[in-house]
Design a protein around this motif. Structure first.
Motif, PDB file in Angstrom:
ATOM      1  N   LYS A  78      29.420  38.287  39.994  1.00 16.73           N
ATOM      2  CA  LYS A  78      30.198  37.457  40.922  1.00 16.73           C
ATOM      3  C   LYS A  78      29.451  37.186  42.233  1.00 16.73           C
ATOM      4  O   LYS A  78      29.919  36.432  43.072  1.00 16.73           O
ATOM      5  CB  LYS A  78      31.535  38.140  41.250  1.00 16.73           C
ATOM      6  N   ASP A  85      37.899  42.385  39.668  1.00 20.08           N
ATOM      7  CA  ASP A  85      38.087  40.950  39.448  1.00 20.08           C
ATOM      8  C   ASP A  85      39.531  40.485  39.451  1.00 20.08           C
ATOM      9  O   ASP A  85      39.793  39.279  39.397  1.00 20.08           O
ATOM     10  CB  ASP A  85      37.463  40.541  38.103  1.00 20.08           C
ATOM     11  N   GLN A 103      35.988  46.739  35.840  1.00 21.96           N
ATOM     12  CA  GLN A 103      35.836  45.294  36.009  1.00 21.96           C
ATOM     13  C   GLN A 103      37.155  44.654  36.408  1.00 21.96           C
ATOM     14  O   GLN A 103      37.195  43.761  37.263  1.00 21.96           O
ATOM     15  CB  GLN A 103      35.320  44.675  34.709  1.00 21.96           C
ATOM     16  N   HIS A 129      28.512  38.586  33.899  1.00 21.37           N
ATOM     17  CA  HIS A 129      29.723  38.261  34.662  1.00 21.37           C
ATOM     18  C   HIS A 129      29.548  38.510  36.162  1.00 21.37           C
ATOM     19  O   HIS A 129      30.530  38.701  36.874  1.00 21.37           O
ATOM     20  CB  HIS A 129      30.904  39.067  34.131  1.00 21.37           C
TER      21      HIS A 129
END
Length: 301
Positions: free
Chosen positions: A156, A262, A258, A154
Motif C-alpha cells: 500500500k 487494510d 493484513q 498488495h
C-alpha cells in the motif's frame, strides 16, 4: 517504478506487474491458457541473477544455458544465473502464477559472497562467469515466503517508502530462498518420493490457502487429495518444515494482520471471521507469532 505488462501467446495470455528499485527488478505474473502448450522465453545480454518462485501451477522448462530440464509442481523456488537465457516452457496446467526477483550481478555478489556456504559457492560460480543454479533440489514455498510475496503484491506504500519496502522485501526473500533451498538440499525424503505424491502435498497447501476462513479437518483433506492421514501429516512436515496445523495458523494470523492494516474491522470481528473460538484466543495466538497484540498493529503499523 511500477509497470503493468501483458503478453499474448498463441494459446493463452500473461498479465502482470513489474517493480524496479535500485537496479533490482521484481515481477509477478499470471498466465492463462486455453490448452496445454509450450512457449519460448529468452533474453540476451542480461547479466542478472534470477530468483524464481513458481506460486501455482505445474510446468516443465528446458534451460539451455544450464543444459537441464526441470519438471516442477506449484510452490517451488530457486536461484539461477546465466549471462543470457533461452528457455522453452511447457505448461501442464491451464493457469500458472509466478514471481521473480532479478538482482544485478554485482549487487547479488555484494549481498552473498560472505553469506552461507551454499550462497558463497553459488556466488563464486557467478564471479567465474559460469551458468549456475543454487540448488538441484528446489525449495518449497512455505508460509514465511508466501507472506512476503503477498506483502509485495498488495503493498500500500508509495514513492520512496515503497522503494525502501520493496528493497527490504527482496533481500528478505533472498534470505528465505537460500534457507529453503538449503533445507531442501539436506532433507531426507522418507514419505514423499513420487511426483504424484508431491503434487498431492502441494494440493493440501493450496486447499488450506483457499479455505483459511473455514479450514478443512485432516479427514476432509485426506479424502480430497487421496492420501492417508499419516502420510499426509508426515509428508507435509517433510515438504514445508511445518505441521498442517502450524501452516494453517501462520496463514490465518498473517491474513489477520493484513485485515488489521487494510480494514476497519475490530480484532474481535476478525477473530470471528477467521474461526477463532474467542477474541482472547486470537489475541494470544497473534502475540505469540508477532510479539505484539492486534491492537498494537493497528496503532503502530
Amino acid at each position: 517504478m511500477e509497470e503493468r505488462i501483458s503478453r499474448q501467446f498463441e494459446k493463452g495470455k500473461m498479465t502482470g506487474v513489474i517493480w524496479q528499485c535500485d537496479g533490482i527488478r521484481i515481477g509477478h505474473s499470471i498466465s492463462t491458457f486455453t490448452e496445454l502448450t509450450s512457449f519460448a522465453s529468452k533474453s540476451a545480454s542480461s547479466d542478472v541473477v534470477r530468483m524464481h518462485f513458481g506460486v501455482k501451477g505445474d510446468y516443465m522448462f528446458s534451460y539451455k544455458q544450464l543444459n537441464t530440464t526441470f519438471d516442477l509442481v506449484g510452490g517451488h523456488h530457486n536461484i539461477m544465473y546465466s549471462k543470457e537465457f533461452d528457455m522453452v516452457v511447457y505448461n501442464k496446467t491451464l493457469e500458472l502464477e509466478t514471481f521473480g526477483v532479478q538482482f544485478p550481478k554485482d549487487i547479488f555478489i555484494q549481498f552473498t559472497q560472505n553469506a552461507s556456504e551454499g550462497l558463497k559457492r553459488f556466488s563464486d560460480q557467478i564471479i567465474a562467469g559460469k551458468s549456475a543454479i543454487l540448488s538441484n533440489n528446489w525449495g518449497a514455498i512455505d508460509s514465511n515466503i508466501q507472506q512476503v510475496l503477498n506483502q509485495i503484491i498488495h503493498c500500500k506504500y508509495s514513492d520512496q517508502l515503497k522503494k525502501l519496502f520493496l528493497l527490504s522485501k527482496s533481500i528478505e526473500l533472498l534470505v528465505l530462498c537460500a534457507d529453503g533451498c538449503g533445507y531442501s538440499e539436506n532433507k531426507t525424503e522418507l514419505f514423499i518420493k513420487s511426483k504424484a505424491d508431491k503434487e498431492k502435498i502441494i494440493a493440501v497447501r493450496d486447499l488450506i490457502n483457499e479455505r483459511v476462513h473455514c479450514p478443512p479437518n485432516l479427514s476432509e483433506i485426506s479424502r480430497y487429495v487421496g492420501l492417508n492421514e499419516y502420510k499426509l501429516k508426515k509428508g507435509f512436515k517433510e515438504t514445508f518444515n511445518n505441521t498442517v496445523f502450524g501452516y494453517l495458523t501462520d496463514q490465518r494470523l498473517t491474513l489477520a494482520r493484513q485485515y488489521l492494516l487494510d480494514s476497519q474491522q475490530t480484532a474481535a470481528e476478525i477473530a470471528l471471521q477467521l474461526g477463532y473460538a474467542t477474541p482472547q484466543h486470537f489475541n494470544n495466538a497473534f502475540k505469540k507469532k508477532f510479539g505484539i497484540t492486534p491492537y498494537s498493529v493497528r496503532n503502530n503499523p
